[in-house]
Design a protein around this motif. Structure first.
Motif, PDB file in Angstrom:
ATOM      1  N   HIS A 148       0.818  -1.224   0.000  1.00 46.41           N
ATOM      2  CA  HIS A 148       0.000   0.000   0.000  1.00 46.41           C
ATOM      3  C   HIS A 148       0.849   1.271   0.000  1.00 46.41           C
ATOM      4  O   HIS A 148       0.356   2.343  -0.329  1.00 46.41           O
ATOM      5  CB  HIS A 148      -0.909   0.034   1.228  1.00 46.41           C
ATOM      6  CG  HIS A 148      -2.091  -0.868   1.143  1.00 46.41           C
ATOM      7  ND1 HIS A 148      -3.217  -0.686   1.887  1.00 46.41           N
ATOM      8  CD2 HIS A 148      -2.302  -1.955   0.385  1.00 46.41           C
ATOM      9  CE1 HIS A 148      -4.091  -1.649   1.593  1.00 46.41           C
ATOM     10  NE2 HIS A 148      -3.554  -2.429   0.698  1.00 46.41           N
ATOM     11  N   HIS A 150       2.002   2.695   2.731  1.00 47.66           N
ATOM     12  CA  HIS A 150       1.779   3.484   3.945  1.00 47.66           C
ATOM     13  C   HIS A 150       1.574   2.572   5.143  1.00 47.66           C
ATOM     14  O   HIS A 150       1.419   1.366   4.992  1.00 47.66           O
ATOM     15  CB  HIS A 150       0.594   4.440   3.771  1.00 47.66           C
ATOM     16  CG  HIS A 150      -0.679   3.747   3.378  1.00 47.66           C
ATOM     17  ND1 HIS A 150      -1.440   4.152   2.321  1.00 47.66           N
ATOM     18  CD2 HIS A 150      -1.285   2.652   3.875  1.00 47.66           C
ATOM     19  CE1 HIS A 150      -2.475   3.341   2.207  1.00 47.66           C
ATOM     20  NE2 HIS A 150      -2.413   2.421   3.127  1.00 47.66           N
ATOM     21  N   HIS A 152      -0.145   0.951   8.540  1.00 52.29           N
ATOM     22  CA  HIS A 152      -1.485   0.477   8.889  1.00 52.29           C
ATOM     23  C   HIS A 152      -1.807   0.454  10.368  1.00 52.29           C
ATOM     24  O   HIS A 152      -2.839  -0.075  10.740  1.00 52.29           O
ATOM     25  CB  HIS A 152      -1.680  -0.956   8.345  1.00 52.29           C
ATOM     26  CG  HIS A 152      -2.109  -0.961   6.931  1.00 52.29           C
ATOM     27  ND1 HIS A 152      -2.319  -2.112   6.234  1.00 52.29           N
ATOM     28  CD2 HIS A 152      -2.358   0.048   6.079  1.00 52.29           C
ATOM     29  CE1 HIS A 152      -2.684  -1.805   4.994  1.00 52.29           C
ATOM     30  NE2 HIS A 152      -2.705  -0.510   4.878  1.00 52.29           N
ATOM     31  N   HIS A 157      -7.310   4.138  10.403  1.00 50.33           N
ATOM     32  CA  HIS A 157      -7.132   3.429   9.147  1.00 50.33           C
ATOM     33  C   HIS A 157      -8.471   3.236   8.439  1.00 50.33           C
ATOM     34  O   HIS A 157      -9.020   2.162   8.386  1.00 50.33           O
ATOM     35  CB  HIS A 157      -6.466   2.076   9.401  1.00 50.33           C
ATOM     36  CG  HIS A 157      -6.079   1.391   8.137  1.00 50.33           C
ATOM     37  ND1 HIS A 157      -6.455   0.118   7.825  1.00 50.33           N
ATOM     38  CD2 HIS A 157      -5.367   1.822   7.078  1.00 50.33           C
ATOM     39  CE1 HIS A 157      -5.980  -0.206   6.651  1.00 50.33           C
ATOM     40  NE2 HIS A 157      -5.338   0.811   6.170  1.00 50.33           N
ATOM     41  N   HIS A 159      -9.048   4.495   5.237  1.00 46.62           N
ATOM     42  CA  HIS A 159      -8.952   4.791   3.801  1.00 46.62           C
ATOM     43  C   HIS A 159      -9.480   3.628   2.980  1.00 46.62           C
ATOM     44  O   HIS A 159      -9.608   2.525   3.466  1.00 46.62           O
ATOM     45  CB  HIS A 159      -7.517   5.110   3.420  1.00 46.62           C
ATOM     46  CG  HIS A 159      -6.595   3.935   3.591  1.00 46.62           C
ATOM     47  ND1 HIS A 159      -6.106   3.566   4.796  1.00 46.62           N
ATOM     48  CD2 HIS A 159      -6.118   3.061   2.701  1.00 46.62           C
ATOM     49  CE1 HIS A 159      -5.349   2.499   4.651  1.00 46.62           C
ATOM     50  NE2 HIS A 159      -5.338   2.164   3.385  1.00 46.62           N
ATOM     51  N   HIS A 161      -9.232   0.664   0.717  1.00 42.67           N
ATOM     52  CA  HIS A 161      -8.150  -0.255   0.400  1.00 42.67           C
ATOM     53  C   HIS A 161      -8.155  -0.577  -1.080  1.00 42.67           C
ATOM     54  O   HIS A 161      -9.175  -0.796  -1.670  1.00 42.67           O
ATOM     55  CB  HIS A 161      -8.263  -1.514   1.254  1.00 42.67           C
ATOM     56  CG  HIS A 161      -7.495  -1.336   2.522  1.00 42.67           C
ATOM     57  ND1 HIS A 161      -7.416  -2.274   3.499  1.00 42.67           N
ATOM     58  CD2 HIS A 161      -6.754  -0.295   2.943  1.00 42.67           C
ATOM     59  CE1 HIS A 161      -6.661  -1.805   4.481  1.00 42.67           C
ATOM     60  NE2 HIS A 161      -6.262  -0.612   4.162  1.00 42.67           N
TER      61      HIS A 161
END
Ligand code: ZN
Length: 163
Positions: A148, A150, A152, A157, A159, A161
């Protein structure tokens, strides 16, 4: 463990501008975790953290070209008032504008009866930034984090996926 490409580093930091005013601090939001080498944080700060370990403290001055870039006068635009929603527009208001190359934040810098002048420069463009950083921890990134680009952990969290 030292901070290196593909490690997750957690830092406490205080960001001040040239006038010594605090712009941002992990005291308010808690320590920041980021994926090193993935461009999650500004280039100049990421470079200074390379090789550091938990407990290390550093003070870093980051020039605009290693932070949010120089100001670009070409990003200041005057737009007819009629293009804006029919509500009060005031200097200092910010709008998000989506275009090619992602979204930009436009800051209103002048308002007349007919026109609105907006500045699409990043609010910190042209500024030399000072960071006081303490490294809190360093760990290996997970496979998901690497794919990703970034980190986790943390409880924000939410966002989308993109598997
Ligand atoms: Zn993710």
């Amino acid at each position: 463990m030292q901070i290196a490409h593909s490690k997750v580093a957690t830092i406490d930091y205080t960001l001040t501008d040239e006038a010594g005013e605090v712009l941002d601090s992990s005291e308010d939001q808690g320590p920041l975790s980021y994926l090193h080498g993935a461009g999650n944080i500004i280039v100049g700060l990421e470079a200074a953290l390379e090789g550091k370990a938990a407990g290390d403290r550093l003070s870093v001055k980051v020039a605009p070209d290693q932070a949010y870039g120089e100001r670009d006068a070409g990003l200041v635009q005057t737009i007819p008032r009629s293009k804006f929603p029919d509500e009060a527009i005031e200097v200092g208001m910010r709008f998000r504008a989506d275009g090619q190359g992602g979204s930009r934040i436009l800051t209103v810098v002048e308002v007349t009866d007919d026109d609105v002048t907006v500045d699409a420069n990043h609010p910190l463009a042209g500024q030399t930034l000072s960071f006081d950083v303490t490294v809190v921890g360093v760990r290996e990134a997970t496979a998901d984090e690497l794919s990703h680009g970034h980190v986790h952990d943390g409880d924000d969290h939410d966002h989308d996926h993109h598997h």
